[in-house]
Design a protein around this motif. Sequence first.
Motif, short mmCIF file in Angstrom:
data_model
loop_
_atom_site.label_atom_id
_atom_site.label_comp_id
_atom_site.label_asym_id
_atom_site.label_seq_id
_atom_site.Cartn_x
_atom_site.Cartn_y
_atom_site.Cartn_z
N LYS A 6 7.49 9.94 -24.21
CA LYS A 6 8.90 10.14 -23.90
C LYS A 6 9.70 9.53 -25.04
O LYS A 6 9.73 8.30 -25.18
N ASP A 7 10.26 10.39 -25.89
CA ASP A 7 10.98 9.94 -27.08
C ASP A 7 10.10 9.03 -27.93
O ASP A 7 10.55 7.99 -28.43
N GLY A 8 8.84 9.40 -28.07
CA GLY A 8 7.90 8.67 -28.91
C GLY A 8 7.16 7.54 -28.23
O GLY A 8 6.18 7.02 -28.77
N VAL A 9 7.62 7.13 -27.03
CA VAL A 9 7.00 6.02 -26.30
C VAL A 9 5.94 6.56 -25.35
O VAL A 9 6.19 7.51 -24.60
N LEU A 10 4.75 5.96 -25.36
CA LEU A 10 3.68 6.38 -24.46
C LEU A 10 4.01 5.99 -23.03
O LEU A 10 4.26 4.82 -22.74
N ILE A 11 4.01 6.99 -22.12
CA ILE A 11 4.28 6.69 -20.71
C ILE A 11 3.09 6.99 -19.80
O ILE A 11 3.04 6.49 -18.67
N ALA A 12 2.13 7.80 -20.29
CA ALA A 12 0.97 8.12 -19.45
C ALA A 12 -0.10 8.83 -20.27
O ALA A 12 0.18 9.39 -21.33
N VAL A 13 -1.33 8.80 -19.75
CA VAL A 13 -2.44 9.54 -20.34
C VAL A 13 -3.31 10.11 -19.22
O VAL A 13 -3.61 9.41 -18.26
N ASP A 14 -3.68 11.39 -19.36
CA ASP A 14 -4.70 11.99 -18.50
C ASP A 14 -5.97 12.06 -19.32
O ASP A 14 -6.00 12.73 -20.36
N ALA A 15 -7.02 11.38 -18.89
CA ALA A 15 -8.27 11.34 -19.64
C ALA A 15 -9.38 11.97 -18.81
O ALA A 15 -9.66 11.52 -17.70
N ILE A 16 -10.00 13.03 -19.34
CA ILE A 16 -11.12 13.69 -18.67
C ILE A 16 -12.38 13.34 -19.43
O ILE A 16 -12.57 13.72 -20.59
N ALA B 81 -3.68 7.14 -16.39
CA ALA B 81 -2.98 5.86 -16.57
C ALA B 81 -1.50 6.17 -16.72
O ALA B 81 -1.10 6.96 -17.58
N GLY B 82 -0.67 5.56 -15.87
CA GLY B 82 0.76 5.75 -15.97
C GLY B 82 1.25 6.97 -15.22
O GLY B 82 0.50 7.67 -14.54
N LEU B 83 2.55 7.24 -15.38
CA LEU B 83 3.20 8.37 -14.71
C LEU B 83 3.87 9.23 -15.78
O LEU B 83 4.70 8.74 -16.55
N SER B 84 3.52 10.51 -15.81
CA SER B 84 4.00 11.38 -16.89
C SER B 84 5.36 12.01 -16.61
O SER B 84 5.90 12.71 -17.47
N THR B 85 5.92 11.78 -15.44
CA THR B 85 7.22 12.40 -15.09
C THR B 85 8.27 12.10 -16.16
O THR B 85 8.47 10.95 -16.54
N GLY B 86 8.92 13.16 -16.64
CA GLY B 86 9.98 12.98 -17.63
C GLY B 86 9.51 12.96 -19.06
O GLY B 86 10.31 12.70 -19.97
N GLY C 260 0.79 -1.23 0.00
CA GLY C 260 0.00 0.00 0.00
C GLY C 260 0.82 1.27 0.00
O GLY C 260 1.98 1.30 -0.40
N ASP C 261 0.18 2.36 0.47
CA ASP C 261 0.80 3.70 0.46
C ASP C 261 2.15 3.74 1.14
O ASP C 261 2.97 4.61 0.84
N CYS C 262 2.37 2.85 2.10
CA CYS C 262 3.59 2.93 2.92
C CYS C 262 4.81 2.35 2.23
O CYS C 262 5.93 2.47 2.75
N THR C 263 4.68 1.75 1.04
CA THR C 263 5.81 1.04 0.44
C THR C 263 6.49 1.79 -0.69
O THR C 263 5.91 2.62 -1.37
N SER C 264 7.75 1.44 -0.87
CA SER C 264 8.52 1.85 -2.05
C SER C 264 8.88 0.56 -2.76
O SER C 264 9.51 -0.33 -2.17
N HIS C 265 8.47 0.42 -4.03
CA HIS C 265 8.61 -0.87 -4.70
C HIS C 265 9.16 -0.68 -6.12
O HIS C 265 8.98 0.37 -6.73
N PRO C 266 9.80 -1.71 -6.66
CA PRO C 266 10.33 -1.61 -8.03
C PRO C 266 9.21 -1.73 -9.06
O PRO C 266 8.24 -2.45 -8.85
N ASN C 267 9.36 -0.99 -10.16
CA ASN C 267 8.40 -1.09 -11.25
C ASN C 267 9.18 -1.31 -12.54
O ASN C 267 9.96 -0.45 -12.96
N GLY C 268 8.95 -2.45 -13.17
CA GLY C 268 9.70 -2.81 -14.37
C GLY C 268 9.33 -1.99 -15.59
O GLY C 268 10.13 -1.84 -16.52
N ILE C 269 8.11 -1.44 -15.61
CA ILE C 269 7.67 -0.65 -16.76
C ILE C 269 8.43 0.67 -16.83
O ILE C 269 8.84 1.12 -17.90
N TYR C 270 8.65 1.27 -15.66
CA TYR C 270 9.35 2.56 -15.62
C TYR C 270 10.82 2.43 -15.24
O TYR C 270 11.57 3.40 -15.34
N GLY C 271 11.22 1.25 -14.76
CA GLY C 271 12.63 1.00 -14.51
C GLY C 271 13.18 1.65 -13.26
O GLY C 271 14.40 1.83 -13.14
#
Length: 406
Positions: free
Chosen positions: A360-370, A333-338, A275-286
């Motif tokens: 990010k360099d042509g690769v989709l990393i996130a979307v904000d959908a309203i 969906a995703g994280l837009s940082t960078g 949950g909120d208390c953790t820091s965990h690895p994410n393979g999609i964002y590296g």
Amino acid sequence: MSDEIIIIGAGQAAAQAVQSLRAEGFEGPIRLFGDEAYAPYQRPPLSKKFLAGEIGYDRVELKAEDFYASSGVATHWSTRVTEIDRRQKHILTGDGQAFPYGKLLLATGSRVREINVPGFDLEGVHYLRNIDDVTSIQAHFKPGAKMVVVGGGYIGLEVAAVAVKRGIDVTVLETADRVMARVVDPIVSHFYERVHAEEGVKIETGVTVAGFEGKDKVEAVVSGEGGRYACDVVVVGIGILPNTELAAEAGLHVENGIAVDEFCRTSDPDICAAGDCTSHPNGIYGHKLRLESVHNAIEQGKTAAATLAGHEKPYNQVPWFWSDQYDLKLQIAGLSTGYTQAVVRGDPTTGRSFAVFYLKDGVLIAVDAINRAPEFMMAKMLTAKKAVLDPARIADESIGVKELAG
């Protein structure tokens, strides 16, 4: 030696872990500790429909309370765990009781970031994190009352949207130069500033809070820029902090959250965290992430339960979030940082439906959908695939969402 699994924390991750432990075939004893008086409940509606009075507790509780008894779970509400003794493999509670464990799950969640300025303890200065907070804020819902919201993030803007609909005069003060600056592009920020203005909310950006004034209760917010905002109530929403102290004091590795691997294991193989208390690895964002979201809590609850039951299943998913304000459903969906390019699909300047694709360099990393559910659903899939998209095709609404990857 105990074979009992103890869960510390009674939020979304904990409730999911209980359910998943039984689904994974764990038949041993489970003991659940929560420091609130309530069984696990959903937090997101607290700043939305629950605050508005449109739904009650029965609609936010995750499971009816008899679920835990029928699942063979011993529950301890209003009970704070004060220590983890890893050598003796037991926990201690605030009333001095010790409970042995075989395995332990930390689902300690997060708490509000408090504001430390003169007058912070005046009556009428509130935070919104739990059911009791909502009850306190609702007491001020009287037409014509003046509310100042400190912080223009999700919580602050959701509270503002509910309050203005109740006839309250609402002013939002945000330190950054735009709302939701930490999580969205300026395109989305400016859209929300427009909509809130249309609904009657006053938003002031670039404003720091220097203090609160009042005799018996808060009467005004004073800014570092010399402004004074008269009010009857203040709601502070300036972020949350992970509850890592218990883990740190037990000698577990903590780094922007309780450090876990892809199986939700901490630096102690007999202790998991979720949950909120953790820091965990994410393979999609590296890189490692600490996420404050229902989706993360649920999925890590499942992953931790599988690990505790001896059936390891790695957690590696596209993060997603949402916010409801007025008739708007923001789904991220995703994280837009960078990101290196933001591409808009739809018109954010007039209507109330569009999406922003972050590349990010042509690769989709996130979307904000309203109010764009199809874009959101497609984005989760394309982000997981690290899809390379053509910006011109994204912007062309004559091309269907499902054809964007074509």
